[in-house]
Structures are given as structure tokens and as C-alpha cells.
Design a protein around this motif. Structure first.
Motif, PDB file in Angstrom:
ATOM      1  N   LEU A   1      -9.450  -7.043  -0.362  1.00 36.73           N
ATOM      2  CA  LEU A   1      -9.459  -5.939  -1.335  1.00 36.73           C
ATOM      3  C   LEU A   1      -8.921  -4.666  -0.700  1.00 36.73           C
ATOM      4  O   LEU A   1      -8.431  -3.778  -1.390  1.00 36.73           O
ATOM      5  N   LYS A   2      -9.021  -4.560   0.615  1.00 36.39           N
ATOM      6  CA  LYS A   2      -8.450  -3.419   1.335  1.00 36.39           C
ATOM      7  C   LYS A   2      -7.471  -3.951   2.375  1.00 36.39           C
ATOM      8  O   LYS A   2      -7.806  -4.920   3.080  1.00 36.39           O
TER       9      LYS A   2
ATOM     10  N   GLY B   1      -6.499   0.194  -1.185  1.00 32.96           N
ATOM     11  CA  GLY B   1      -6.837  -0.901  -2.098  1.00 32.96           C
ATOM     12  C   GLY B   1      -5.629  -1.809  -2.265  1.00 32.96           C
ATOM     13  O   GLY B   1      -4.493  -1.334  -2.364  1.00 32.96           O
ATOM     14  N   VAL B   2      -5.857  -3.109  -2.275  1.00 32.44           N
ATOM     15  CA  VAL B   2      -4.734  -4.048  -2.301  1.00 32.44           C
ATOM     16  C   VAL B   2      -3.859  -3.842  -3.544  1.00 32.44           C
ATOM     17  O   VAL B   2      -2.636  -4.040  -3.489  1.00 32.44           O
TER      18      VAL B   2
END
Lengths: 155, 155
Positions: free
Chosen positions: B74-75, B86-87
Motif C-alpha cells: 500500500l506504500k 500511497g501505491v
């Protein structure tokens, strides 16, 4: 069966358009229709942390599932046209893989909810991915094949 | 399990880049690297009829499976940066749904083979969809958030 890949929705669209018929085809929309068309994308809480930093971008690429599309076709007749075209030369939802893509303006972010305009998606559309729109996505001197013919004035 | 959707490859990339490590991150690529980077997209014969009319477009949107990506994050820390993002604010392959998108120049079509440049995909990448790039995908006055900071000269 060929190898495939399974995707899970990461969020959902909140839109004033409840049915596919509520949305005009782009070629038939009144001027500035989509520019003024706004709604929300709600990202599920499991994925919310993935949004950090997105608020700095003016536009986002939204990949979604055409969940209301009919059976896949290889040839489609675009709205208002008479000649069939290969589905990969159109943005028809009736695709072998019903994957949709829209570039939307990001108006703001409130936690895991994105406010967007340019919305051309119906309510409940499952979101599969969000990407930032960057300079590499912006191409100049484009040719748009069959779309360039029979353009309506002012578009 | 949440409802998901299964996609099947419609084609495959033929690229000079055999491994992810063969491709520089865009921010570190030499000037005009990707412009000069060419290859082919081979569409499987079952889907070849869907390509008719695509040859009139100068650019195509290619949706593909990041088949060599690692586990979803997610990061992510973008190449050459120190701050995690954030992805969904990045184009990292390590996404909850490993869907990739590239806008490529269409140099020509020979039956079910598309000759493309701007190629940033590795050999064997499974193709999920091809769409024509249109005026609605070309946004002006864009802001690109964290990407705009620490730009290298000449980019």
C-alpha cells in the motif's frame, strides 16, 4: 483454459447515473456535459492507505470493471455510426476483458473518498485500480482514426 | 471473499527487455530513451478481428498484467526518492490488482501484430486490453503532485 488473472474491487463509484442508459455516448453529449459531471469514488478501508499523496495530482486514471456490459464482441458499431469497427479500436464496454478506463479530474480527497469530475461511470461501478495521470500519459499530435471523421461542430 | 473478476490475456508483448531490471525507471532513463524503445504486441488469433480500424490511431492505451510484480504494497518508495507514497499515487507494479497501463505510439499493424514505440514493457507481458487513445485522454494544465518536486533538468 488459458492462464488468467483474478482481480478484486478496491472501491466503488457513487454517481448520479444509475443505469447505462443515463449516460450519453461522448459523441452525443451536450457541450461540457462530462466536464460538469461529478461524483465520488469510495475506496474500501483495506486499501485507503494506498491513496496517500494522490491529492497532489489534478487528474487520475481510473481502471474499472464494466460490470453491466453484455457479451464480448469483436466488432461493434459505435453510436451514431454505421460501419462496424474492431472492438479494440473503440471504447465499447463489450470487450473480451470488460476493463474500462477513464481519466477524471480529482477535485479533492476526504479520507478514502475521492471527489471527481469528468465522470462517465454509473453508480456502483467496481473500481480495480487508481493511477496518477502524468506527463507521459499526455500525448501531442495525436491521430484518432475513424473518430476524426464526421466530427460534430464544436467538438 | 469479495466478488472478483477474472481476465484472460488477449496477447503478449515482444520486447528487447527480458527482465524487469533491463528497464530503467522513467525518472532515470536517458533522454528520449522510451521514445526510441520499440517492440511488438502480438494479439492471439481468437481476438485478431478486434483490431480492425486501430491502424488509424497514432497512439494506443495498453492494459497489461504486471506478471513479474512482487506482493502488493500500500506504500511504496519511488525510485530515487526517500519518502513513501500511497501505491495509488504511483505507477509501481506492486499494486493490489497488478494492472499496468502504458500509452504507446502505434507505428503500424501487420495482421494481428502491432508495431509500437514508447515501449516500457518486458518481453512476455500478458496483454489484457487495447484501447484507442483519444482527445478525451489528453488533459491540459495538469498537476503531478510529488512527481513535480526534485525534477531533473531537461525533463
Amino acid at each position: 483454459m488459458k492462464p488468467g488473472v483474478r482481480f478484486q474491487p478496491i472501491g466503488v463509484v457513487r454517481s448520479p447515473y444509475k443505469e447505462p442508459a443515463d449516460l450519453p455516448p461522448p459523441a452525443f453529449a451536450p457541450p461540457r456535459f462530462f466536464e460538469r459531471s461529478a461524483g465520488e469514488i469510495e475506496i474500501f478501508s483495506d486499501f485507503a492507505a494506498g491513496l496517500d499523496g494522490l491529492e497532489g495530482f489534478s487528474h487520475i486514471i481510473v481502471l474499472f470493471h464494466f460490470h453491466r456490459s453484455g457479451p464480448a464482441k469483436l466488432k461493434v458499431v459505435p453510436p451514431g455510426r454505421s460501419k462496424p469497427r474492431g472492438v479494440f479500436a473503440t471504447r465499447s464496454p463489450h470487450r473480451p476483458n470488460p476493463l474500462g478506463l477513464s481519466v477524471l479530474r480529482l477535485l479533492g480527497r476526504d479520507g478514502r473518498v475521492l471527489e471527481v469530475s469528468g465522470l462517465d461511470l454509473i453508480d456502483g461501478t467496481p473500481i480495480l485500480d487508481i493511477k496518477p495521470y502524468t506527463g507521459r500519459d499526455r500525448k501531442s499530435h495525436i491521430r484518432t482514426g475513424w473518430l476524426q471523421k464526421k466530427r460534430r461542430p464544436g467538438r
